[in-house]
Design an enzyme around this catalytic site. Structure first.
Site, mmCIF file in Angstrom:
data_model
loop_
_atom_site.group_PDB
_atom_site.id
_atom_site.type_symbol
_atom_site.label_atom_id
_atom_site.label_comp_id
_atom_site.label_asym_id
_atom_site.label_seq_id
_atom_site.Cartn_x
_atom_site.Cartn_y
_atom_site.Cartn_z
ATOM 1 C CE1 TYR A 139 0.726 -2.969 0.126
ATOM 2 C CE2 TYR A 139 -0.552 -4.933 0.643
ATOM 3 C CZ TYR A 139 -0.255 -3.595 0.865
ATOM 4 O OH TYR A 139 -0.917 -2.906 1.843
ATOM 5 C CD GLU A 169 -3.392 6.915 -0.118
ATOM 6 O OE1 GLU A 169 -3.281 5.799 -0.656
ATOM 7 O OE2 GLU A 169 -3.650 7.080 1.098
ATOM 8 N NE ARG A 179 -16.558 -8.952 5.388
ATOM 9 C CZ ARG A 179 -15.823 -8.154 6.140
ATOM 10 N NH1 ARG A 179 -16.419 -7.178 6.828
ATOM 11 N NH2 ARG A 179 -14.522 -8.317 6.226
ATOM 12 N NE ARG A 229 -5.862 5.196 1.263
ATOM 13 C CZ ARG A 229 -5.448 4.134 1.944
ATOM 14 N NH1 ARG A 229 -6.324 3.239 2.375
ATOM 15 N NH2 ARG A 229 -4.164 3.950 2.204
ATOM 16 N NE ARG A 246 -10.323 -13.382 0.490
ATOM 17 C CZ ARG A 246 -9.058 -12.951 0.509
ATOM 18 N NH1 ARG A 246 -8.099 -13.732 0.077
ATOM 19 N NH2 ARG A 246 -8.755 -11.744 0.953
ATOM 20 N NE ARG A 282 0.085 3.782 -10.042
ATOM 21 C CZ ARG A 282 -0.223 4.713 -10.933
ATOM 22 N NH1 ARG A 282 0.515 4.867 -12.023
ATOM 23 N NH2 ARG A 282 -1.256 5.522 -10.735
ATOM 24 C CG ASP A 338 -1.378 -6.861 4.539
ATOM 25 O OD1 ASP A 338 -1.387 -5.738 4.003
ATOM 26 O OD2 ASP A 338 -2.277 -7.707 4.362
#
Length: 382
Positions: A347, A299, A176, A278, A172, A248, A349
């Site tokens: 992957y 990380e 925004r 990060r 997508r 990974r 969530d």
């Protein structure tokens, strides 16, 4: 009672174990680590008092009411909005890219309509059908925003040139055209007040559930049970006989300080000269708490070795043949269901994992006595 083995005590295994135990099955849960919860395991740091997400930040967000209800049944969910920042070229910006990011980055004061037209003018119109991640980004947002917020981060995260990654990763338009900096757009968002481990402890607290820690479940043990739900790595189940699927993994470098280190929970670093992707400062994941000390983690992403914890499956086109071969082996097995992130090599969530675990348990409970169940929840090649 029928005997059920559940391999893994992350969300997939715990949801299935609880559901079947409540239906009268005798369930044994096998966990190869010293703790329950999989990569969602959390613990209270003794020195600082901060709740630590041991395997990296986990923010619960979903539109699925059943997944949210599972969480609220086992813990108090506190309001939490994930507001990610990104440091690029010595400047701090808000993610996902929003109107504030655009105006700050280009030093403008555009309205939503003006910003849409401006981004459209930056897009690479020579790209009709993007062939890879980079072309998809260039078509969407143009070179400047792509190189600032996506290119370097993607190279560090995946260890690959973005030209080697499929365009589908960036599905997508990542922009925004308002000032909303809520990283997620789901109806339910929050954090468990007492950490994620409490959820797993309460869900597994049932007389029909037996837990085995530091225990690797072997394929030959399947014959000891009426059915097995396997949420471990698909290739590990077959002892890597065809080779290893690519993942990974992540390394976390812990740091401690007095006070507040970065003022936010997550700060991305898009510049390639900075080796980590990060920094997460965990006390900011619990803004209802107060701590004089802080703990934060740099990380680092790298290729997963044989002794590492697999985090992200690398689903490149060139590797699909090996996955397909493992799926064919799995489909020949009897009385076993492969579930979860590792079992289906996708992957996922947390909320999707919970939903699919409920679906699997419900499907199993409708099986006739003579039926077997060897299935992936969805087509893993999709």
């Amino acid at each position: 009672m029928k005997k059920i083995a559940v391999v893994g005590s992350g969300f997939s295994g715990v949801v299935i174990a609880q559901k079947l135990a409540e239906e009268g099955y005798s369930v044994e849960v096998f966990e190869q680590r010293f703790h329950i919860g999989g990569n969602s395991y959390s613990y209270r740091d003794e020195e600082s008092g901060v709740m630590i997400h041991k395997y990296g930040p986990h923010i619960f967000h979903t539109d699925n009411e059943n997944a949210w209800n599972f969480m609220t049944k086992h813990t108090q969910m506190m309001p939490y909005v994930n507001r990610v920042k990104s440091t690029v070229n010595g400047q701090v910006y808000s993610l996902p890219i929003n109107l504030h990011t655009i105006n700050q980055f280009f030093q403008k004061a555009l309205s939503p309509k003006e910003a849409k037209a401006f981004i459209e003018s930056l897009s690479d119109k020579s790209i009709e059908e993007p062939r890879n991640f980079e072309e998809q980004a260039l078509k969407f947002i143009g070179k400047d925003l792509y190189e600032a917020f996506f290119k370097g981060y993607t190279i560090k995260q995946w260890g690959l040139d973005p030209k080697e990654l499929p365009a589908s990763i960036l599905k997508r338009l990542p922009v925004r055209f308002n000032y909303d900096d809520n990283y997620f757009a789901h109806k339910f968002q929050g954090m468990p007040k007492n950490g994620y481990t409490e959820v797993f402890e309460k869900a597994l607290d049932h007389q029909n559930i037996t837990l085995h820690f530091n225990r690797v479940f072997k394929r030959e043990e399947c014959t000891n049970y009426d059915h097995v739900f396997y949420s471990g790595a698909l290739d590990a189940y077959f002892d890597y006989k065809l080779g290893r699927l690519d993942y990974r993994t992540l390394d976390f470098k812990m740091q401690r300080e007095e006070g507040d280190f970065q003022g936010t929970a997550v700060m991305n670093y898009g510049d390639t000269n900075i080796p980590f992707t990060r920094i997460s400062e965990h006390k900011h994941f619990a803004p209802w708490e107060e701590h004089d000390k802080t703990v934060y983690f740099e990380e680092y992403s790298r290729e997963c070795g044989s002794d590492d914890i697999p985090y992200y499956p690398i689903r490149l086109t060139g590797k699909q043949l090996l996955l397909k071969e493992y799926i064919e082996l799995a489909e020949m097995e009897k009385n076993i269901t492969f579930v979860g992130r590792l079992g289906t090599y996708r992957y996922l969530d947390m909320d999707v994992t919970i939903k699919e675990a409920f679906d699997v348990a419900d499907k199993f409970l409708t099986l006739k006595e003579s039926e077997t169940m060897t299935t992936f929840v969805v087509d893993p090649l999709a």
